[in-house]
Motif scaffolding. Sequence first.
Motif, PDB file in Angstrom:
ATOM      1  N   UNK A  36      49.915  52.297  37.158  1.00 31.40           N
ATOM      2  CA  UNK A  36      48.665  53.059  37.183  1.00 31.40           C
ATOM      3  C   UNK A  36      47.705  52.624  36.081  1.00 31.40           C
ATOM      4  N   UNK A  37      48.242  52.121  34.974  1.00 32.46           N
ATOM      5  CA  UNK A  37      47.396  51.685  33.868  1.00 32.46           C
ATOM      6  C   UNK A  37      46.934  50.238  34.017  1.00 32.46           C
ATOM      7  N   UNK A  38      47.478  49.524  34.991  1.00 33.72           N
ATOM      8  CA  UNK A  38      47.142  48.105  35.170  1.00 33.72           C
ATOM      9  C   UNK A  38      45.686  47.956  35.610  1.00 33.72           C
ATOM     10  N   UNK A  39      45.044  46.896  35.096  1.00 29.90           N
ATOM     11  CA  UNK A  39      43.651  46.622  35.459  1.00 29.90           C
ATOM     12  C   UNK A  39      43.506  45.309  36.202  1.00 29.90           C
ATOM     13  N   UNK A  40      44.439  44.389  36.010  1.00 34.02           N
ATOM     14  CA  UNK A  40      44.399  43.092  36.680  1.00 34.02           C
ATOM     15  C   UNK A  40      45.054  43.215  38.057  1.00 34.02           C
ATOM     16  N   UNK A  41      44.338  42.820  39.103  1.00 34.57           N
ATOM     17  CA  UNK A  41      44.832  43.034  40.468  1.00 34.57           C
ATOM     18  C   UNK A  41      46.090  42.217  40.767  1.00 34.57           C
ATOM     19  N   UNK A  42      46.144  40.960  40.338  1.00 37.28           N
ATOM     20  CA  UNK A  42      47.322  40.137  40.650  1.00 37.28           C
ATOM     21  C   UNK A  42      48.567  40.687  39.951  1.00 37.28           C
ATOM     22  N   UNK A  43      48.381  41.127  38.723  1.00 41.37           N
ATOM     23  CA  UNK A  43      49.507  41.707  37.983  1.00 41.37           C
ATOM     24  C   UNK A  43      49.952  43.013  38.652  1.00 41.37           C
ATOM     25  N   UNK A  44      48.978  43.807  39.087  1.00 42.12           N
ATOM     26  CA  UNK A  44      49.287  45.085  39.733  1.00 42.12           C
ATOM     27  C   UNK A  44      50.007  44.866  41.058  1.00 42.12           C
ATOM     28  N   UNK A  45      49.600  43.854  41.822  1.00 43.00           N
ATOM     29  CA  UNK A  45      50.260  43.583  43.097  1.00 43.00           C
ATOM     30  C   UNK A  45      51.702  43.158  42.894  1.00 43.00           C
ATOM     31  N   UNK A  46      51.924  42.354  41.867  1.00 39.77           N
ATOM     32  CA  UNK A  46      53.291  41.919  41.565  1.00 39.77           C
ATOM     33  C   UNK A  46      54.149  43.125  41.173  1.00 39.77           C
ATOM     34  N   UNK A  72      54.139  58.742  47.095  1.00 35.18           N
ATOM     35  CA  UNK A  72      53.989  57.862  45.934  1.00 35.18           C
ATOM     36  C   UNK A  72      53.601  56.457  46.370  1.00 35.18           C
ATOM     37  N   UNK A  73      54.309  55.943  47.356  1.00 36.54           N
ATOM     38  CA  UNK A  73      54.039  54.584  47.820  1.00 36.54           C
ATOM     39  C   UNK A  73      52.618  54.467  48.357  1.00 36.54           C
ATOM     40  N   UNK A  74      52.189  55.463  49.091  1.00 37.26           N
ATOM     41  CA  UNK A  74      50.854  55.469  49.667  1.00 37.26           C
ATOM     42  C   UNK A  74      49.788  55.490  48.575  1.00 37.26           C
ATOM     43  N   UNK A  75      49.937  56.400  47.615  1.00 42.59           N
ATOM     44  CA  UNK A  75      48.914  56.536  46.579  1.00 42.59           C
ATOM     45  C   UNK A  75      48.867  55.307  45.673  1.00 42.59           C
ATOM     46  N   UNK A  76      50.026  54.735  45.372  1.00 44.38           N
ATOM     47  CA  UNK A  76      50.045  53.543  44.516  1.00 44.38           C
ATOM     48  C   UNK A  76      49.445  52.343  45.233  1.00 44.38           C
ATOM     49  N   UNK A  77      49.732  52.209  46.519  1.00 44.08           N
ATOM     50  CA  UNK A  77      49.164  51.098  47.306  1.00 44.08           C
ATOM     51  C   UNK A  77      47.648  51.229  47.375  1.00 44.08           C
ATOM     52  N   UNK A  78      47.159  52.449  47.600  1.00 44.92           N
ATOM     53  CA  UNK A  78      45.711  52.671  47.620  1.00 44.92           C
ATOM     54  C   UNK A  78      45.078  52.278  46.290  1.00 44.92           C
ATOM     55  N   UNK A  79      45.714  52.660  45.208  1.00 45.05           N
ATOM     56  CA  UNK A  79      45.181  52.374  43.871  1.00 45.05           C
ATOM     57  C   UNK A  79      45.098  50.867  43.622  1.00 45.05           C
ATOM     58  N   UNK A  80      46.154  50.141  44.009  1.00 51.82           N
ATOM     59  CA  UNK A  80      46.169  48.690  43.799  1.00 51.82           C
ATOM     60  C   UNK A  80      45.125  48.021  44.679  1.00 51.82           C
ATOM     61  N   UNK A  81      45.002  48.462  45.933  1.00 50.22           N
ATOM     62  CA  UNK A  81      44.007  47.862  46.829  1.00 50.22           C
ATOM     63  C   UNK A  81      42.582  48.117  46.358  1.00 50.22           C
ATOM     64  N   UNK A  82      42.364  49.202  45.629  1.00 49.26           N
ATOM     65  CA  UNK A  82      41.031  49.527  45.147  1.00 49.26           C
ATOM     66  C   UNK A  82      40.628  48.704  43.927  1.00 49.26           C
ATOM     67  N   UNK A  83      41.586  48.039  43.302  1.00 54.28           N
ATOM     68  CA  UNK A  83      41.250  47.222  42.109  1.00 54.28           C
ATOM     69  C   UNK A  83      40.362  46.034  42.454  1.00 54.28           C
TER      70      UNK A  83
END
Length: 83
Positions: A36-46, A72-83
Motif C-alpha cells: 500500500x505504501x509503494x509508489x513505483x508501479x513495477x515494484x508494486x506489481x512484483x 483484499x485481493x480486489x482492493x490491492x489489485x485496484x490500488x496497483x492498477x491505479x498507480x
Amino acid sequence: MANHKSALKRIRSNEAKRLRNRYQHKTTRTFIKRLREATDKTEAQKLLGEVLGMVDKLAKNNIIHNNKAANLKSSLTKRVNAL
C-alpha cells in the motif's frame, strides 16, 4: 489440567499451530502495508503477486475468511492498477 496423553499432545500441537498461524498472518499484513505504501508501479506489481499468493494461502488454511481474502485481493489489485 488434561487427564489424557492425547489431550496433552493436542494442547502442544494447538499451541504450535497458533504460533505458526499468527506468524503467517502478521507477515502477510506487513507485506500488505508495504504494498500500500509503494509508489513505483513495477515494484508494486512484483510485490502484488507475492502478496496475493500469501493471502490465498491464509484463506486456504482458514486463517482468514475466503471473502476477506477476495476483498483484499480486489482492493490491492485496484490500488496497483491505479498507480
